[in-house]
Design an enzyme around this catalytic site. Structure first.
Site, PDB file in Angstrom:
ATOM      1  N   GLU A 114      -8.962   6.032   6.608  1.00  0.00           N
ATOM      2  CA  GLU A 114     -10.353   6.524   6.623  1.00  0.00           C
ATOM      3  C   GLU A 114     -11.252   5.587   7.421  1.00  0.00           C
ATOM      4  O   GLU A 114     -12.167   6.032   8.110  1.00  0.00           O
ATOM      5  CB  GLU A 114     -10.862   6.685   5.188  1.00  0.00           C
ATOM      6  CG  GLU A 114     -10.223   7.860   4.463  1.00  0.00           C
ATOM      7  CD  GLU A 114     -10.680   7.955   3.027  1.00  0.00           C
ATOM      8  OE1 GLU A 114     -10.324   7.059   2.235  1.00  0.00           O
ATOM      9  OE2 GLU A 114     -11.375   8.907   2.669  1.00  0.00           O
ATOM     10  N   GLU A 125      -2.989   9.193  -1.157  1.00  0.00           N
ATOM     11  CA  GLU A 125      -3.800   9.330  -2.372  1.00  0.00           C
ATOM     12  C   GLU A 125      -3.272  10.384  -3.341  1.00  0.00           C
ATOM     13  O   GLU A 125      -3.267  10.192  -4.541  1.00  0.00           O
ATOM     14  CB  GLU A 125      -5.246   9.664  -2.027  1.00  0.00           C
ATOM     15  CG  GLU A 125      -6.038   8.532  -1.424  1.00  0.00           C
ATOM     16  CD  GLU A 125      -5.929   8.470   0.086  1.00  0.00           C
ATOM     17  OE1 GLU A 125      -4.958   9.002   0.635  1.00  0.00           O
ATOM     18  OE2 GLU A 125      -6.811   7.846   0.707  1.00  0.00           O
ATOM     19  N   ALA A 165      -7.528   1.469  -0.313  1.00  0.00           N
ATOM     20  CA  ALA A 165      -8.421   0.833  -1.276  1.00  0.00           C
ATOM     21  C   ALA A 165      -7.555  -0.025  -2.191  1.00  0.00           C
ATOM     22  O   ALA A 165      -6.337   0.125  -2.240  1.00  0.00           O
ATOM     23  CB  ALA A 165      -9.148   1.905  -2.074  1.00  0.00           C
ATOM     24  N   GLY A 224      -7.653   4.651   2.305  1.00  0.00           N
ATOM     25  CA  GLY A 224      -8.947   4.149   2.770  1.00  0.00           C
ATOM     26  C   GLY A 224      -8.821   3.407   4.084  1.00  0.00           C
ATOM     27  O   GLY A 224      -9.770   3.358   4.862  1.00  0.00           O
TER      28      GLY A 224
HETATM   29  N1  T1G Z   1      -3.830  -1.694  -3.831  1.00  0.00           N
HETATM   30  C1  T1G Z   1      -3.462  -2.823  -4.493  1.00  0.00           C
HETATM   31  N2  T1G Z   1      -2.263  -3.455  -4.305  1.00  0.00           N
HETATM   32  C2  T1G Z   1      -1.420  -2.902  -3.408  1.00  0.00           C
HETATM   33  C3  T1G Z   1      -1.733  -1.723  -2.695  1.00  0.00           C
HETATM   34  C4  T1G Z   1      -3.005  -1.116  -2.944  1.00  0.00           C
HETATM   35  N3  T1G Z   1      -3.406   0.001  -2.280  1.00  0.00           N
HETATM   36  N4  T1G Z   1      -0.685  -1.433  -1.879  1.00  0.00           N
HETATM   37  C5  T1G Z   1       0.234  -2.382  -2.077  1.00  0.00           C
HETATM   38  N5  T1G Z   1      -0.202  -3.267  -2.997  1.00  0.00           N
HETATM   39  C6  T1G Z   1       0.514  -4.473  -3.459  1.00  0.00           C
HETATM   40  C7  T1G Z   1       1.796  -4.097  -4.206  1.00  0.00           C
HETATM   41  O1  T1G Z   1       1.512  -3.844  -5.564  1.00  0.00           O
HETATM   42  C8  T1G Z   1       2.625  -5.352  -4.006  1.00  0.00           C
HETATM   43  O2  T1G Z   1       2.111  -6.333  -4.899  1.00  0.00           O
HETATM   44  C9  T1G Z   1       2.243  -5.805  -2.599  1.00  0.00           C
HETATM   45  O3  T1G Z   1       0.965  -5.187  -2.316  1.00  0.00           O
HETATM   46  C10 T1G Z   1       3.250  -5.355  -1.560  1.00  0.00           C
HETATM   47  O4  T1G Z   1       3.399  -3.943  -1.734  1.00  0.00           O
HETATM   48  C11 T1G Z   1     -10.541   5.403  -1.236  1.00  0.00           C
HETATM   49  C12 T1G Z   1      -8.635   6.140  -2.957  1.00  0.00           C
HETATM   50  C13 T1G Z   1       1.623  -0.462   2.099  1.00  0.00           C
HETATM   51  C14 T1G Z   1       3.709   0.888   2.340  1.00  0.00           C
HETATM   52  O5  T1G Z   1      -1.444   4.253  -1.867  1.00  0.00           O
HETATM   53  O6  T1G Z   1       2.448   2.370  -0.019  1.00  0.00           O
HETATM   54  O7  T1G Z   1      -7.094   4.195  -0.467  1.00  0.00           O
HETATM   55  O8  T1G Z   1       4.272  -6.750  -6.180  1.00  0.00           O
HETATM   56  O9  T1G Z   1       5.797  -4.054  -2.492  1.00  0.00           O
HETATM   57  O10 T1G Z   1       7.250  -2.140   0.203  1.00  0.00           O
HETATM   58  O11 T1G Z   1      -9.464   7.141  -0.122  1.00  0.00           O
HETATM   59  O12 T1G Z   1       2.533  -1.068  -0.589  1.00  0.00           O
HETATM   60  O13 T1G Z   1       3.602  -8.237  -4.260  1.00  0.00           O
HETATM   61  O14 T1G Z   1       2.287  -8.291  -6.400  1.00  0.00           O
HETATM   62  O15 T1G Z   1       4.717  -1.840  -1.856  1.00  0.00           O
HETATM   63  O16 T1G Z   1       6.145  -3.392   2.177  1.00  0.00           O
HETATM   64  C15 T1G Z   1      -4.007   4.389  -0.942  1.00  0.00           C
HETATM   65  C16 T1G Z   1       0.073   1.956  -1.428  1.00  0.00           C
HETATM   66  C17 T1G Z   1      -4.763   3.692  -2.021  1.00  0.00           C
HETATM   67  C18 T1G Z   1      -0.758   2.584  -0.335  1.00  0.00           C
HETATM   68  C19 T1G Z   1       3.814  -1.539   1.788  1.00  0.00           C
HETATM   69  N6  T1G Z   1      -2.991   3.531  -0.402  1.00  0.00           N
HETATM   70  N7  T1G Z   1       0.936   0.913  -0.887  1.00  0.00           N
HETATM   71  O17 T1G Z   1       5.063  -1.372   1.140  1.00  0.00           O
HETATM   72  O18 T1G Z   1       5.221  -3.602  -0.085  1.00  0.00           O
HETATM   73  S1  T1G Z   1      -6.023   4.711  -2.716  1.00  0.00           S
HETATM   74  C20 T1G Z   1      -1.757   3.531  -0.959  1.00  0.00           C
HETATM   75  C21 T1G Z   1       2.107   1.240  -0.261  1.00  0.00           C
HETATM   76  C22 T1G Z   1      -7.138   4.878  -1.450  1.00  0.00           C
HETATM   77  C23 T1G Z   1      -9.255   5.838  -0.609  1.00  0.00           C
HETATM   78  C24 T1G Z   1      -8.139   5.965  -1.590  1.00  0.00           C
HETATM   79  C25 T1G Z   1       2.980   0.070   0.092  1.00  0.00           C
HETATM   80  C26 T1G Z   1       3.003  -0.243   1.602  1.00  0.00           C
HETATM   81  P1  T1G Z   1       3.129  -7.491  -5.478  1.00  0.00           P
HETATM   82  P2  T1G Z   1       4.858  -3.297  -1.629  1.00  0.00           P
HETATM   83  P3  T1G Z   1       6.018  -2.647   0.894  1.00  0.00           P
END
Ligand code: T1G
Length: 693
Positions: free
Chosen positions: A104, A124, A62, A101
């Site tokens: 999911e 999450e 998400a 998500g």
């Molecule tokens: N939402 C918004 N921005 C995100 C994002 C996210 N989930 N994930 C990454 N970004 C942005 C990050 O801030 C950066 O921005 C750019 O993307 C590159 O990320 C309903 C509630 C995928 C392994 O927790 O683990 O789903 O600095 O530098 O090192 O059940 O990003 O370029 O402006 O980290 O190659 C669950 C979090 C959400 C995954 C890639 N998902 N992201 O790593 O790049 S909650 C996460 C990561 C959810 C549902 C629930 C990593 C990555 P900017 P990066 P990277």
């Protein structure tokens, strides 16, 4: 159709492609466009649908930036239910990191195919959340209750092979993923396959051990104090075993919203973005050309030098350790080997990996051997003259363009740069002990440090799995500079009537990995003692009297078996020592300080507010770029609880005015010199402002 979601027909198959760089998160725009795409694809005469992503990864989750704001329809659970209710098979094609998500959505699809190096996970819990789009209800039906619960609680991604073995995916694609997914979809259509809905699978209760959930709750509670998400995840998976999918989903949604609105999740989400923001340097373009770093020299093979060397070897970068003589060198290389063997004993590395890493670490006693290295990190004793001598030699032998870094924890980088002919190539790289474990790296920018040197080191930090924070030159840079008041107040509380275990207990309940006095014993009380003795005209402060007496008694801390606490020789368990408490009372008597009792809340305020106050000064002086950088320093370098977001985020949570007023109270009732409020804090209090805007 919007460009972030496209619909394309290939023979019998509809292809729905998400293209929302950089990581294809389920933003509101993506969700709305996907709902339309699935309505259109479901209504066509196609026989199956492939759901995929362009770019480097399948949906990574998400959109975390939307959390805490009013939810916008379609909500993700509704979109995923729409996918699952399609009249024809939906095949999710996974590559990169299918997370949260995103995973999911793959599970709400009917079939799943992934490339061999895909990673799938539910991070999450690391954000203080839970899979809130059906994950806690569908995954137990797909993987089994116990495996699913451990998978969601771990927050760690698994490989495509592991996902295949656990039933999370159906196939691993050979060759091009889209082609493989289309072939799989065609095969399913030709075989008359129907939508296979995870939500309709039965829950296998027979495999769930007696009082499994209670045992899991107890096990998890010990490790995750202060953060509610793990317990709520257990509640949701247990609900899946007791309620039907619709009721279970409603329960999950209620718990998800509860967590999303929790201060703990707000803190953890702040840290997620703060960590990424920290790698950006205001005024330096993200595409600044970098200098190559394929070989590294390290001056000094002591505990720090050895630990630093391991970071580079772990990243596959060759390291040359330099020492004054072979005996010191052999000892230093021996430290590396011992550290690796300790990790291997814990199963972190194989013996082959240990040999591989050790093969990347060589030693020398001659500066001539550093002529061609791309980066040198000086990690010698904290004596300015010794450092200047090292940098003069490096200036004489290193090739033009080599980056020259000092691991100093407080010395003036500009003064070090000034003894060289290449100040533009000089900066600080301050590692934290143990250097092969602690993730924080303070990158110290000298007046003349070149932009490409900074950009190179910030990028290199990621490669050696460090979290880098930029600091300007200033005593103690960011972290150590802020620590003074933290320890001062912990020691003053002892003289005022609190015991070491009460102060440390209050701070551990707050969430610190270890209380300040136990940290003093761990680091060695003699370090502060020597630094104080070395200061020419050190003003006497009662806070240090007890520590000074302990050192003079030979009680240096863990390394001598006794400091503020006594340490069991066998177990190294920390034991309250009445002798120390008598010593404290005697010193308080000499200082005519009347003992009194303290609440945990007051102890926390007395010990944490100096961090906030000094952090405000670090910001005012431009030592740190932003408040969130300070938060990252304290979380990754000093064990500050991530779920509180760091000292500056915590100040925003308490409220600048509340913090300011309390500091004024301490100024007026304790020691005015110690408690002068920082002007920035005063301003934020007056304007009802926040450090992290
Ligand atoms: N939402 C918004 N921005 C995100 C994002 C996210 N989930 N994930 C990454 N970004 C942005 C990050 O801030 C950066 O921005 C750019 O993307 C590159 O990320 C309903 C509630 C995928 C392994 O927790 O683990 O789903 O600095 O530098 O090192 O059940 O990003 O370029 O402006 O980290 O190659 C669950 C979090 C959400 C995954 C890639 N998902 N992201 O790593 O790049 S909650 C996460 C990561 C959810 C549902 C629930 C990593 C990555 P900017 P990066 P990277």
């Amino acid at each position: 159709m919007s460009q972030i979601v496209t619909l394309e027909r290939r023979g019998d198959i509809e292809i729905i492609t998400i293209d929302n760089p950089p990581v294809n998160v389920f933003s509101h725009a993506v969700r709305a466009a996907l709902m339309d795409a699935f309505d259109e694809a479901d209504a066509s005469d196609s026989r199956a649908i492939v759901l995929r992503c362009a770019g480097r990864t399948y949906v990574a989750g998400a959109d975390i930036t939307e959390f805490g704001k009013p939810p916008q329809e379609p909500l993700l659970p509704d979109l995923l239910n729409r996918i699952e209710n399609c009249s024809k098979p939906v095949i999710a094609a996974l590559h990169g990191t299918a997370l949260g998500g995103g995973l999911e959505s793959a599970i709400a699809s009917h079939y799943r195919i992934a490339v061999p190096d895909a990673r799938l996970g539910f991070p999450e819990v690391l954000l203080g959340l839970l899979p809130g789009a059906g994950g806690t209800q569908r995954v137990p039906r797909l993987m089994g209750v116990e495996v699913a619960l451990d998978f969601i609680l771990a927050g760690k991604p698994i490989s495509a092979d592991a996902a295949l073995a656990s039933g999370l995916i159906d196939r691993i694609a050979a060759g091009n993923l889209l082609e493989a997914a289309l072939a799989y979809a065609q095969e399913l259509a030709d075989n008359g396959a129907v939508p296979r809905c995870s939500s309709k699978l039965p829950i296998d209760l027979d495999s769930v051990a007696e009082n499994f959930f209670e045992q899991k709750r107890a096990a998890v509670a010990r490790k995750t104090r202060g953060v509610p998400a793990p317990q709520r995840i257990i509640d949701c998976v247990e609900a899946a075993t007791k309620l039907d999918f619709r009721q279970g989903s409603a329960f999950e949604r209620e718990k998800f919203v509860e967590l999303m609105n929790s201060p703990e999740s707000a803190g953890l989400r702040h840290v997620f973005f703060a960590e990424r923001q920290a790698s950006k340097i205001e005024g330096i373009a993200r595409n600044t050309p970098l200098r190559p770093v394929n070989s590294v020299g390290i001056i000094g093979a002591g505990t720090m030098g050895g630990g630093i060397a391991m970071n580079f070897a772990n990243a596959g970068i060759a390291v040359t350790l330099l020492e004054l003589n072979t005996e010191a060198l052999d000892r230093g290389i021996g430290i590396c080997r011992k550290n690796y063997q300790r990790s291997a004993a814990k199963g972190r590395f194989t013996p082959e990996q240990v040999e591989h890493f050790m093969g990347l670490i060589s030693g020398t006693t001659s500066y001539e051997d550093l002529t061609d290295v791309d980066l040198v990190i000086e990690a010698v004793f904290e004596d300015p003259q010794i450092k200047y001598e090292v940098f003069r030699k490096l200036d004489a032998v290193c090739k033009p363009g080599a980056i020259l870094a000092s691991n100093t924890s407080y010395q003036d980088i500009d003064a070090i740069a000034a003894v060289t002919s290449r100040a533009q190539d000089v900066l600080g790289m301050h590692f934290f002990s143990p250097a092969n474990v602690m993730k924080l790296l303070e990158v110290v920018r000298g007046e003349k440090t070149a932009d490409d040197v900074l950009a190179t080191v910030m990028k290199l930090a990621k490669k050696i799995r460090k979290v880098a924070v930029l600091s300007r030159v200033g005593y103690g840079f960011i972290g150590n500079r802020m620590l003074g008041g933290y320890f001062r107040e912990a020691q003053m509380l002892l003289l005022e009537g609190a015991t070491p275990s009460q102060v440390d207990g209050a701070m551990q309940s707050f969430g610190m990995a270890m209380g300040p006095l136990a940290v003093g014993d761990l680091a060695g009380l003699d370090i502060g003692y020597k630094a104080r003795q070395a200061l020419p005209d050190r003003p006497d402060h009662p806070a240090t009297h007890v520590a000074d007496q302990l050192v003079e008694m030979g009680r240096l801390g863990q390394k001598t078996g006794a400091g503020y606490y006594r340490y069991d020789a066998e177990t190294r368990k920390r034991l309250v020592d009445p002798e120390v408490e008598a010593l404290i009372r005697a010193e308080a008597g000499r200082l005519a300080i009347e003992p009194r009792t303290f609440s945990d809340e007051e102890i926390v305020a007395r010990v944490i507010y100096p961090l906030i106050n000094e952090g405000a000064r670090v910001l005012e002086e431009g030592i740190a770029q932003r408040a969130s950088d300070i938060d990252i320093v304290y979380i990754y370098g000093y064990g500050f609880p991530a779920h509180r977001g760091g000292p500056m985020f915590y100040a925003d949570t308490v409220g600048a005015k509340a913090v300011y007023d309390r500091i004024c109270e301490f100024r007026d009732t304790l020691r005015a010199d110690d408690w002068q409020p920082a002007p920035l804090l005063e301003k934020l209090a007056a304007d009802n402002g926040r450090f992290n805007s």
